[in-house]
Write an enzyme that holds these catalytic residues in place. Sequence first.
Site, PDB file in Angstrom:
ATOM      1  N   GLU A  16      -7.772  -0.375  -1.421  1.00 43.49           N
ATOM      2  CA  GLU A  16      -6.328  -1.027  -1.525  1.00 43.49           C
ATOM      3  C   GLU A  16      -6.546  -2.228  -2.508  1.00 43.49           C
ATOM      4  OE1 GLU A  16      -3.805  -0.041   2.140  1.00 43.49           O
ATOM      5  OE2 GLU A  16      -5.237  -1.585   2.754  1.00 43.49           O
ATOM      6  N   SER A  75       1.463   0.401  -2.068  1.00 42.67           N
ATOM      7  CA  SER A  75       2.804   0.759  -2.733  1.00 42.67           C
ATOM      8  C   SER A  75       2.861   2.431  -2.497  1.00 42.67           C
ATOM      9  CB  SER A  75       3.320   0.193  -3.904  1.00 42.67           C
ATOM     10  OG  SER A  75       3.250  -1.446  -3.719  1.00 42.67           O
TER      11      SER A  75
HETATM   12  P1  PGA Z   1       2.201  -1.287   1.228  1.00 45.46           P
HETATM   13  O1  PGA Z   1       0.810  -1.644   2.428  1.00 45.46           O
HETATM   14  O2  PGA Z   1       2.263   0.498   1.271  1.00 45.46           O
HETATM   15  O3  PGA Z   1       3.374  -1.828   1.965  1.00 45.46           O
HETATM   16  O4  PGA Z   1       2.034  -1.638  -0.097  1.00 45.46           O
HETATM   17  C1  PGA Z   1      -0.160  -1.060   2.306  1.00 45.46           C
HETATM   18  C2  PGA Z   1      -1.106  -1.516   3.051  1.00 45.46           C
HETATM   19  O5  PGA Z   1      -1.080  -2.631   3.467  1.00 45.46           O
HETATM   20  O6  PGA Z   1      -2.298  -0.771   3.650  1.00 45.46           O
END
Ligand code: PGA
Length: 253
Positions: free
Chosen positions: A166, A211
């Site tokens: 991530e 995202s």
């Molecule tokens: P998000 O968060 O999909 O809102 O970007 C992802 C995450 O923190 O695992």
Amino acid sequence: MPVPDLVIAANWKMNILPSEAGDFAERILNGLQVVHGVTKIVCPASLALPTVAERLKGSEVYLGAQNVHHESKGAYTGEVSPSMVREMCEYVILGHSERRQQFGETDEMVAKKITAAIRVGLKPILCIGETLSEREAGDATVVVQRQVRTALREVPSLNDVVVAYEPVWAIGTGVPSSPADAQQMMEFIRGLMQEDFGRSALDLPLLYGGSVDANNVAGFIAQPDINGALVGSAGLDAERFIDLVKNAYAASG
Ligand code: PGA
């Protein structure tokens, strides 16, 4: 070559009240009853775990926590132990960038948590990823390598481990990594794991997070080294999440 499972996990973070969580989980369960072939995981806040566990019992949707302490019990005010979580959950998210950035979790702490979680039979979803400044400085792979190798240092095998890449700059921003850039990093991560653990790294589920939504998930799943997604905001709307899982499954072909 063995193909790892397709895994979609939703991290609810500090959202959804315990009083709402059971119904919310049930909507997801009902919407996904027809979608087999995907390991589906929801990760509510700790206080909502008992209710959601009750509703999901015996179903194909698994439960995960968002954190645990590394000690098994004792004077750790405000913390939750791995065995407490294990009474309700199969999975636990560890090393999320929000824990690292806002609560000072280091690679060493994450490593201890991973070991403690595995000891009680929890499957860790290890989160790793570089910040924007690390990426701009050309350090993304160095950071990711350090994070993954430190966290899994004491782990005897990759059985039951999930790794989520991530990039921090993509989390909660609405600006995901491109699937090609994510693939490049995932290939690198799988290569590292292959050096350390041999061929079992080919079965390691590698998730992309940052995202991800119903519209863009297919592009990630189509990549050879991406086996699923860890989802934040798109997991907070039951219909959107159901669509996301269906689209991911369709793309896994
Ligand atoms: P998000 O968060 O999909 O809102 O970007 C992802 C995450 O923190 O695992």
